[in-house]
Scaffold this active site. Structure first.
Site, short mmCIF file in Angstrom:
data_model
loop_
_atom_site.label_atom_id
_atom_site.label_comp_id
_atom_site.label_asym_id
_atom_site.label_seq_id
_atom_site.Cartn_x
_atom_site.Cartn_y
_atom_site.Cartn_z
N GLU A 254 0.80 -1.21 0.00
CA GLU A 254 0.00 0.00 0.00
C GLU A 254 0.84 1.27 0.00
OE1 GLU A 254 -3.91 -1.51 2.38
OE2 GLU A 254 -2.24 -0.89 3.62
N CYS B 120 3.22 8.68 0.93
CA CYS B 120 3.85 7.75 1.86
C CYS B 120 4.02 6.42 1.14
CB CYS B 120 2.93 7.60 3.08
SG CYS B 120 3.49 6.39 4.27
N CYS C 257 8.22 -4.80 15.20
CA CYS C 257 7.88 -3.93 16.34
C CYS C 257 6.53 -4.36 16.94
CB CYS C 257 7.82 -2.48 15.91
SG CYS C 257 9.39 -1.92 15.25
N CYS D 115 3.20 -2.53 15.76
CA CYS D 115 2.99 -2.23 14.33
C CYS D 115 2.19 -3.31 13.63
CB CYS D 115 4.35 -2.07 13.66
SG CYS D 115 4.23 -1.77 11.89
N GLY E 208 7.26 -1.69 5.59
CA GLY E 208 8.65 -2.11 5.48
C GLY E 208 9.64 -1.19 6.14
N SER F 182 12.65 6.42 14.13
CA SER F 182 11.54 5.99 14.97
C SER F 182 12.12 5.61 16.33
CB SER F 182 10.84 4.78 14.33
OG SER F 182 10.18 5.19 13.16
N HIS G 206 10.61 6.27 19.82
CA HIS G 206 9.50 5.71 20.58
C HIS G 206 9.75 5.42 22.05
CE1 HIS G 206 7.98 5.60 16.62
NE2 HIS G 206 8.25 4.36 16.31
N ASN H 102 -2.07 4.67 17.03
CA ASN H 102 -3.34 4.30 16.41
C ASN H 102 -3.71 2.90 16.88
OD1 ASN H 102 -3.65 6.63 14.77
ND2 ASN H 102 -2.11 5.80 13.38
N1 SAH Z 1 9.93 0.95 9.20
C1 SAH Z 1 10.11 2.35 9.23
C2 SAH Z 1 9.14 3.11 8.37
C3 SAH Z 1 7.71 2.65 8.35
S1 SAH Z 1 6.77 2.81 9.82
C4 SAH Z 1 10.06 2.85 10.66
O1 SAH Z 1 9.68 2.09 11.54
O2 SAH Z 1 10.45 4.00 10.87
C5 SAH Z 1 6.33 4.50 9.85
C6 SAH Z 1 6.02 5.04 11.24
O3 SAH Z 1 4.76 4.57 11.74
C7 SAH Z 1 7.06 4.65 12.27
O4 SAH Z 1 7.47 5.75 13.02
C8 SAH Z 1 6.29 3.66 13.10
O5 SAH Z 1 6.86 3.52 14.35
C9 SAH Z 1 4.91 4.24 13.11
N2 SAH Z 1 3.88 3.32 13.58
C10 SAH Z 1 3.89 1.97 13.56
N3 SAH Z 1 2.75 1.47 14.13
C11 SAH Z 1 2.00 2.52 14.49
C12 SAH Z 1 0.72 2.66 15.12
N4 SAH Z 1 -0.03 1.61 15.43
N5 SAH Z 1 0.28 3.92 15.35
C13 SAH Z 1 1.01 4.99 14.98
N6 SAH Z 1 2.20 4.92 14.40
C14 SAH Z 1 2.71 3.70 14.15
FE1 SF4 Z 2 8.78 -1.57 12.97
FE2 SF4 Z 2 8.60 0.15 10.92
FE3 SF4 Z 2 8.80 -2.49 10.47
FE4 SF4 Z 2 6.57 -1.51 11.51
S1 SF4 Z 2 7.38 -1.08 9.49
S2 SF4 Z 2 7.68 -3.38 12.19
S3 SF4 Z 2 7.35 0.16 12.76
S4 SF4 Z 2 10.33 -1.18 11.44
#
Ligand code: SAH
Ligand code: SF4
Length: 355
Positions: A86, A112, A123, A126, A169, A224, A226, A300
Protein backbone atom coordinates in the site's frame (compact mmCIF):
# COMPACT_ATOMS: atom_id res chain seq x y z
CA UNK A 1 11.01 -9.47 -17.54
CA UNK A 2 12.30 -6.57 -15.54
CA UNK A 3 10.63 -3.19 -15.39
CA UNK A 4 12.52 -0.38 -17.04
CA UNK A 5 11.65 1.67 -13.97
CA UNK A 6 14.10 -0.45 -11.95
CA UNK A 7 17.03 1.38 -13.52
CA UNK A 8 18.67 4.71 -12.81
CA UNK A 9 19.57 6.94 -15.72
CA UNK A 10 23.25 6.07 -15.55
CA UNK A 11 22.45 2.35 -15.53
CA UNK A 12 20.36 2.76 -18.66
CA UNK A 13 22.99 4.92 -20.31
CA UNK A 14 25.36 1.97 -20.04
CA UNK A 15 22.96 -0.06 -22.19
CA UNK A 16 21.23 2.42 -24.46
CA UNK A 17 23.13 4.59 -26.94
CA UNK A 18 23.27 7.49 -27.64
CA UNK A 19 22.77 8.91 -24.19
CA UNK A 20 20.16 11.49 -25.10
CA UNK A 21 17.74 8.66 -25.86
CA UNK A 22 17.74 7.79 -22.17
CA UNK A 23 16.78 11.38 -21.36
CA UNK A 24 13.88 11.11 -23.76
CA UNK A 25 12.90 7.76 -22.30
CA UNK A 26 12.92 9.24 -18.78
CA UNK A 27 10.67 12.05 -19.99
CA UNK A 28 8.14 9.55 -21.33
CA UNK A 29 8.21 7.37 -18.23
CA UNK A 30 8.10 10.00 -15.52
CA UNK A 31 6.67 13.16 -17.04
CA UNK A 32 4.27 11.87 -19.64
CA UNK A 33 3.30 8.70 -17.80
CA UNK A 34 3.70 6.53 -20.91
CA UNK A 35 2.36 3.01 -20.66
CA UNK A 36 3.89 1.51 -23.77
CA UNK A 37 7.14 1.94 -25.66
CA UNK A 38 5.11 2.47 -28.84
CA UNK A 39 3.87 5.74 -27.45
CA UNK A 40 7.43 7.08 -27.32
CA UNK A 41 7.22 8.63 -30.76
CA UNK A 42 10.55 10.43 -30.77
CA UNK A 43 12.43 7.18 -30.20
CA UNK A 44 13.36 5.23 -33.34
CA UNK A 45 10.90 2.43 -34.12
CA UNK A 46 13.63 -0.15 -33.79
CA UNK A 47 14.57 1.07 -30.35
CA UNK A 48 10.93 0.99 -29.26
CA UNK A 49 10.72 -2.63 -30.35
CA UNK A 50 13.97 -3.63 -28.68
CA UNK A 51 12.92 -2.03 -25.43
CA UNK A 52 9.54 -3.78 -25.57
CA UNK A 53 11.30 -7.11 -26.03
CA UNK A 54 13.52 -6.53 -23.02
CA UNK A 55 11.44 -4.63 -20.52
CA UNK A 56 7.97 -4.03 -19.20
CA UNK A 57 7.06 -0.52 -18.02
CA UNK A 58 4.67 -0.51 -15.09
CA UNK A 59 5.42 -3.11 -12.38
CA UNK A 60 2.17 -2.55 -10.45
CA UNK A 61 -1.56 -2.02 -10.80
CA UNK A 62 -4.00 -0.16 -8.60
CA UNK A 63 -6.11 -2.93 -7.07
CA UNK A 64 -8.24 -0.79 -4.78
CA UNK A 65 -8.40 2.69 -3.39
CA UNK A 66 -10.10 4.24 -0.43
CA UNK A 67 -10.67 7.90 0.23
CA UNK A 68 -10.59 9.21 3.76
CA UNK A 69 -12.81 12.01 5.06
CA UNK A 70 -9.72 14.16 5.41
CA UNK A 71 -8.93 13.79 1.71
CA UNK A 72 -6.14 11.23 2.05
CA UNK A 73 -6.33 8.35 -0.38
CA UNK A 74 -5.00 4.90 0.35
CA UNK A 75 -3.95 2.78 -2.60
CA UNK A 76 -3.64 -0.96 -2.64
CA UNK A 77 -1.23 -2.02 -5.36
CA UNK A 78 -0.99 -5.45 -6.85
CA UNK A 79 2.48 -6.57 -7.88
CA UNK A 80 3.22 -8.91 -10.75
CA UNK A 81 3.89 -11.88 -8.47
CA UNK A 82 0.46 -11.52 -6.88
CA UNK A 83 1.64 -9.84 -3.68
CA UNK A 84 0.23 -6.51 -2.68
CA UNK A 85 1.28 -3.45 -0.73
CA UNK A 86 0.00 0.00 0.00
CA UNK A 87 0.83 3.66 -0.39
CA UNK A 88 -1.04 6.74 0.77
CA UNK A 89 -1.53 10.15 -0.78
CA UNK A 90 -1.73 12.69 2.03
CA UNK A 91 -3.17 16.12 1.39
CA UNK A 92 -2.35 18.92 3.77
CA UNK A 93 -3.42 22.51 3.56
CA UNK A 94 -0.61 24.65 2.29
CA UNK A 95 -0.37 28.41 1.99
CA UNK A 96 1.73 30.35 -0.48
CA UNK A 97 2.50 34.01 0.10
CA UNK A 98 3.21 36.03 -3.02
CA UNK A 99 5.16 39.25 -3.45
CA UNK A 100 2.07 41.17 -4.46
CA UNK A 101 0.52 40.35 -1.11
CA UNK A 102 -1.86 37.74 -2.42
CA UNK A 103 -2.25 34.45 -0.63
CA UNK A 104 -2.94 31.18 -2.40
CA UNK A 105 -4.22 28.06 -0.73
CA UNK A 106 -2.88 25.01 -2.45
CA UNK A 107 -2.96 21.52 -1.08
CA UNK A 108 0.45 20.16 -0.19
CA UNK A 109 0.87 16.61 -1.29
CA UNK A 110 2.92 13.95 0.41
CA UNK A 111 3.11 10.37 -0.76
CA UNK A 112 3.85 7.75 1.86
CA UNK A 113 5.49 4.84 0.05
CA UNK A 114 6.26 1.24 0.93
CA UNK A 115 9.71 -0.27 0.51
CA UNK A 116 8.96 -3.91 1.32
CA UNK A 117 6.02 -6.29 1.41
CA UNK A 118 5.83 -6.84 5.15
CA UNK A 119 8.72 -6.15 7.50
CA UNK A 120 11.35 -8.17 9.37
CA UNK A 121 11.82 -5.79 12.27
CA UNK A 122 8.75 -6.93 14.18
CA UNK A 123 7.88 -3.93 16.34
CA UNK A 124 5.31 -4.85 18.97
CA UNK A 125 2.91 -2.03 18.13
CA UNK A 126 2.99 -2.23 14.33
CA UNK A 127 0.32 -3.80 12.20
CA UNK A 128 2.65 -4.26 9.23
CA UNK A 129 4.85 -6.45 11.43
CA UNK A 130 1.99 -8.83 12.15
CA UNK A 131 2.04 -10.13 8.59
CA UNK A 132 5.75 -11.01 8.75
CA UNK A 133 8.19 -10.36 5.93
CA UNK A 134 7.49 -11.31 2.35
CA UNK A 135 10.02 -9.56 0.12
CA UNK A 136 11.86 -6.39 -0.80
CA UNK A 137 10.36 -4.07 -3.36
CA UNK A 138 12.46 -3.34 -6.44
CA UNK A 139 13.46 0.27 -7.21
CA UNK A 140 10.78 0.39 -9.93
CA UNK A 141 8.10 -0.86 -7.56
CA UNK A 142 8.99 1.95 -5.15
CA UNK A 143 9.08 4.64 -7.84
CA UNK A 144 5.93 3.42 -9.61
CA UNK A 145 3.81 3.98 -6.48
CA UNK A 146 4.33 7.73 -6.77
CA UNK A 147 3.95 7.81 -10.55
CA UNK A 148 0.69 5.81 -10.43
CA UNK A 149 -0.69 8.09 -7.73
CA UNK A 150 0.27 11.26 -9.63
CA UNK A 151 -1.33 9.89 -12.75
CA UNK A 152 -4.47 8.72 -10.98
CA UNK A 153 -4.98 12.16 -9.46
CA UNK A 154 -4.21 14.05 -12.64
CA UNK A 155 -1.26 15.82 -11.03
CA UNK A 156 0.98 17.53 -13.53
CA UNK A 157 4.43 16.06 -13.84
CA UNK A 158 6.07 19.13 -12.33
CA UNK A 159 3.68 19.35 -9.37
CA UNK A 160 5.80 19.57 -6.23
CA UNK A 161 5.27 16.84 -3.71
CA UNK A 162 7.06 15.22 -0.82
CA UNK A 163 7.90 11.59 -0.36
CA UNK A 164 8.08 9.85 2.99
CA UNK A 165 9.39 6.29 3.18
CA UNK A 166 6.97 5.42 5.95
CA UNK A 167 4.70 2.86 4.38
CA UNK A 168 5.18 -0.86 4.73
CA UNK A 169 8.65 -2.11 5.48
CA UNK A 170 11.96 -0.94 6.85
CA UNK A 171 13.60 1.14 4.10
CA UNK A 172 17.14 0.60 5.36
CA UNK A 173 16.65 -3.16 5.25
CA UNK A 174 16.31 -2.69 1.47
CA UNK A 175 19.07 -0.14 1.16
CA UNK A 176 20.37 -0.80 -2.34
CA UNK A 177 16.94 -0.55 -3.94
CA UNK A 178 16.04 2.42 -1.75
CA UNK A 179 19.10 4.33 -2.93
CA UNK A 180 18.26 3.64 -6.57
CA UNK A 181 14.68 4.80 -6.01
CA UNK A 182 15.91 8.01 -4.38
CA UNK A 183 18.21 8.61 -7.34
CA UNK A 184 15.47 8.01 -9.90
CA UNK A 185 13.08 10.30 -8.02
CA UNK A 186 15.58 13.13 -7.82
CA UNK A 187 16.70 12.92 -11.44
CA UNK A 188 15.97 16.26 -13.13
CA UNK A 189 15.07 14.41 -16.34
CA UNK A 190 12.75 12.12 -14.40
CA UNK A 191 10.33 12.90 -11.56
CA UNK A 192 12.66 15.69 -10.34
CA UNK A 193 11.65 15.31 -6.69
CA UNK A 194 14.61 16.84 -4.89
CA UNK A 195 16.25 14.70 -2.22
CA UNK A 196 15.40 17.45 0.28
CA UNK A 197 11.75 16.57 -0.29
CA UNK A 198 12.35 12.91 0.53
CA UNK A 199 12.42 11.56 4.08
CA UNK A 200 13.67 8.11 4.99
CA UNK A 201 12.17 6.78 8.21
CA UNK A 202 14.01 4.02 10.02
CA UNK A 203 13.60 1.96 13.13
CA UNK A 204 17.33 2.58 13.67
CA UNK A 205 19.48 0.18 11.67
CA UNK A 206 22.74 1.77 12.79
CA UNK A 207 25.08 0.35 10.19
CA UNK A 208 22.75 1.22 7.33
CA UNK A 209 22.33 4.77 8.61
CA UNK A 210 26.10 5.22 8.19
CA UNK A 211 25.94 3.66 4.74
CA UNK A 212 23.08 5.86 3.57
CA UNK A 213 24.85 8.89 5.02
CA UNK A 214 28.07 8.06 3.20
CA UNK A 215 26.20 8.36 -0.12
CA UNK A 216 25.47 12.00 0.70
CA UNK A 217 22.27 12.00 -1.34
CA UNK A 218 20.72 14.93 0.50
CA UNK A 219 17.71 13.03 1.87
CA UNK A 220 16.14 13.79 5.22
CA UNK A 221 16.33 11.28 8.01
CA UNK A 222 13.62 10.31 10.47
CA UNK A 223 14.33 8.01 13.40
CA UNK A 224 11.54 5.99 14.97
CA UNK A 225 12.67 6.33 18.56
CA UNK A 226 9.50 5.71 20.58
CA UNK A 227 11.28 5.08 23.89
CA UNK A 228 14.05 6.77 25.84
CA UNK A 229 15.41 3.83 27.79
CA UNK A 230 16.79 0.64 26.33
CA UNK A 231 14.65 -1.72 28.35
CA UNK A 232 11.39 -0.32 27.08
CA UNK A 233 12.72 0.23 23.57
CA UNK A 234 13.80 -3.39 23.32
CA UNK A 235 10.34 -4.49 24.37
CA UNK A 236 8.69 -2.32 21.75
CA UNK A 237 11.30 -2.68 19.04
CA UNK A 238 13.45 -5.84 19.07
CA UNK A 239 15.96 -4.12 16.75
CA UNK A 240 17.10 -2.24 19.85
CA UNK A 241 19.07 -5.35 20.87
CA UNK A 242 21.26 -4.96 17.80
CA UNK A 243 21.42 -1.16 17.86
CA UNK A 244 20.57 0.40 21.17
CA UNK A 245 19.65 4.03 21.73
CA UNK A 246 23.24 5.13 22.09
CA UNK A 247 24.27 3.36 18.88
CA UNK A 248 21.41 4.99 16.98
CA UNK A 249 22.34 8.43 18.32
CA UNK A 250 25.96 7.96 17.27
CA UNK A 251 24.86 7.01 13.77
CA UNK A 252 22.57 10.05 13.60
CA UNK A 253 25.42 12.34 14.58
CA UNK A 254 27.47 11.06 11.63
CA UNK A 255 24.63 11.57 9.13
CA UNK A 256 25.10 14.52 6.76
CA UNK A 257 22.29 16.99 7.22
CA UNK A 258 21.57 20.07 5.19
CA UNK A 259 22.39 23.18 7.25
CA UNK A 260 18.76 24.29 7.15
CA UNK A 261 17.34 20.92 8.15
CA UNK A 262 16.93 18.80 11.26
CA UNK A 263 16.76 15.09 11.93
CA UNK A 264 13.24 14.08 12.79
CA UNK A 265 12.65 11.88 15.81
CA UNK A 266 9.36 10.08 15.71
CA UNK A 267 7.97 9.28 19.09
CA UNK A 268 4.93 7.08 19.15
CA UNK A 269 3.00 7.94 22.29
CA UNK A 270 1.29 4.97 23.90
CA UNK A 271 -1.00 5.37 26.88
CA UNK A 272 0.64 4.46 30.17
CA UNK A 273 3.77 3.22 28.43
CA UNK A 274 5.85 6.23 27.41
CA UNK A 275 3.56 9.23 27.81
CA UNK A 276 4.85 10.68 31.10
CA UNK A 277 6.96 13.75 31.75
CA UNK A 278 9.84 11.65 33.03
CA UNK A 279 10.20 10.30 29.53
CA UNK A 280 9.92 13.79 28.07
CA UNK A 281 12.78 14.96 30.33
CA UNK A 282 14.96 12.07 29.29
CA UNK A 283 14.19 12.77 25.66
CA UNK A 284 15.43 16.33 26.04
CA UNK A 285 18.71 15.00 27.47
CA UNK A 286 19.10 12.47 24.68
CA UNK A 287 18.67 15.09 21.99
CA UNK A 288 21.21 17.43 23.49
CA UNK A 289 23.70 18.49 20.83
CA UNK A 290 21.64 17.10 17.93
CA UNK A 291 19.81 19.32 15.45
CA UNK A 292 16.54 17.56 16.06
CA UNK A 293 12.83 18.00 15.74
CA UNK A 294 10.35 15.74 17.41
CA UNK A 295 7.18 14.42 15.92
CA UNK A 296 4.82 13.00 18.51
CA UNK A 297 2.51 10.41 17.03
CA UNK A 298 -0.74 9.30 18.57
CA UNK A 299 -0.66 5.53 18.78
CA UNK A 300 -3.34 4.30 16.41
CA UNK A 301 -5.08 1.52 18.23
CA UNK A 302 -6.35 -1.55 16.42
CA UNK A 303 -8.05 -4.63 17.80
CA UNK A 304 -5.21 -7.02 18.42
CA UNK A 305 -2.61 -4.40 19.39
CA UNK A 306 -2.84 -4.59 23.17
CA UNK A 307 -1.87 -0.90 23.40
CA UNK A 308 -3.98 2.18 23.81
CA UNK A 309 -4.19 5.62 22.31
CA UNK A 310 -2.82 8.29 24.69
CA UNK A 311 -4.97 10.93 26.37
CA UNK A 312 -4.94 14.26 24.64
CA UNK A 313 -3.92 16.06 27.82
CA UNK A 314 -0.83 13.86 28.20
CA UNK A 315 0.08 14.53 24.61
CA UNK A 316 -0.26 18.29 25.17
CA UNK A 317 1.84 18.18 28.36
CA UNK A 318 4.53 16.16 26.65
CA UNK A 319 4.65 18.56 23.72
CA UNK A 320 4.65 21.66 25.90
CA UNK A 321 7.51 20.35 27.96
CA UNK A 322 9.65 19.80 24.87
CA UNK A 323 8.73 23.22 23.50
CA UNK A 324 9.62 24.85 26.81
CA UNK A 325 13.08 23.33 26.45
CA UNK A 326 13.47 24.86 23.00
CA UNK A 327 12.89 21.66 21.04
CA UNK A 328 10.82 21.91 17.88
CA UNK A 329 7.96 19.53 18.38
CA UNK A 330 4.86 18.78 16.36
CA UNK A 331 2.02 16.39 16.95
CA UNK A 332 1.24 14.29 13.93
CA UNK A 333 -2.28 14.60 12.70
CA UNK A 334 -3.64 11.14 12.31
CA UNK A 335 -4.44 11.25 8.64
CA UNK A 336 -6.58 8.61 7.10
CA UNK A 337 -7.57 7.03 10.40
CA UNK A 338 -11.00 6.06 9.12
CA UNK A 339 -9.52 4.02 6.28
CA UNK A 340 -6.62 2.42 8.19
CA UNK A 341 -4.16 4.43 6.15
CA UNK A 342 -2.58 5.94 9.22
CA UNK A 343 0.88 5.12 10.50
CA UNK A 344 1.49 1.51 11.24
CA UNK A 345 -1.81 0.42 9.79
CA UNK A 346 -0.60 -0.65 6.42
CA UNK A 347 -0.43 -4.30 5.67
CA UNK A 348 -0.70 -6.69 2.82
CA UNK A 349 -4.30 -7.38 2.02
CA UNK A 350 -5.49 -10.72 0.94
CA UNK A 351 -7.75 -10.87 -2.07
CA UNK A 352 -10.94 -11.39 -0.07
CA UNK A 353 -10.28 -8.26 1.97
CA UNK A 354 -9.65 -5.99 -0.94
CA UNK A 355 -12.77 -6.78 -2.92
N1 SAH B 1 9.93 0.95 9.20
C1 SAH B 1 10.11 2.35 9.23
C2 SAH B 1 9.14 3.11 8.37
C3 SAH B 1 7.71 2.65 8.35
S1 SAH B 1 6.77 2.81 9.82
C4 SAH B 1 10.06 2.85 10.66
O1 SAH B 1 9.68 2.09 11.54
O2 SAH B 1 10.45 4.00 10.87
C5 SAH B 1 6.33 4.50 9.85
C6 SAH B 1 6.02 5.04 11.24
O3 SAH B 1 4.76 4.57 11.74
C7 SAH B 1 7.06 4.65 12.27
O4 SAH B 1 7.47 5.75 13.02
C8 SAH B 1 6.29 3.66 13.10
O5 SAH B 1 6.86 3.52 14.35
C9 SAH B 1 4.91 4.24 13.11
N2 SAH B 1 3.88 3.32 13.58
C10 SAH B 1 3.89 1.97 13.56
N3 SAH B 1 2.75 1.47 14.13
C11 SAH B 1 2.00 2.52 14.49
C12 SAH B 1 0.72 2.66 15.12
N4 SAH B 1 -0.03 1.61 15.43
N5 SAH B 1 0.28 3.92 15.35
C13 SAH B 1 1.01 4.99 14.98
N6 SAH B 1 2.20 4.92 14.40
C14 SAH B 1 2.71 3.70 14.15
FE1 SF4 C 1 8.78 -1.57 12.97
FE2 SF4 C 1 8.60 0.15 10.92
FE3 SF4 C 1 8.80 -2.49 10.47
FE4 SF4 C 1 6.57 -1.51 11.51
S1 SF4 C 1 7.38 -1.08 9.49
S2 SF4 C 1 7.68 -3.38 12.19
S3 SF4 C 1 7.35 0.16 12.76
S4 SF4 C 1 10.33 -1.18 11.44
Amino acid sequence: MQSIMDFTKSELEAQIQPKFRVKQLFGWLYNRYAESFEQMQNLPKKMQQQLAEEFIINPLQIAAKQQSKDGSIKYLFKLRDGHSMEAVLLKMRGTEYHEDGSIKHLPRYTVCVSTQVGCKVGCAFCLTAKGGFVRDLTPGEIVAQVIAIKKDNGLEANRKLNIVYMGMGEPLDNLENLIKAIEIFKDPDGPAIAAGRQTVSTSGLGKQIYKLGSKDLGVNLAISLHAVDDELRTKLMPINKAYNIEAVMEAVKAFPINARKRVMFEYLVIKGVNDDLKAAKKLVKLLHGIKAKVNLIYFNAYDESGFQRPEEKDMVNFQEFLLSKGITCTVRESKGLDISAACGQLREQKDEESQ
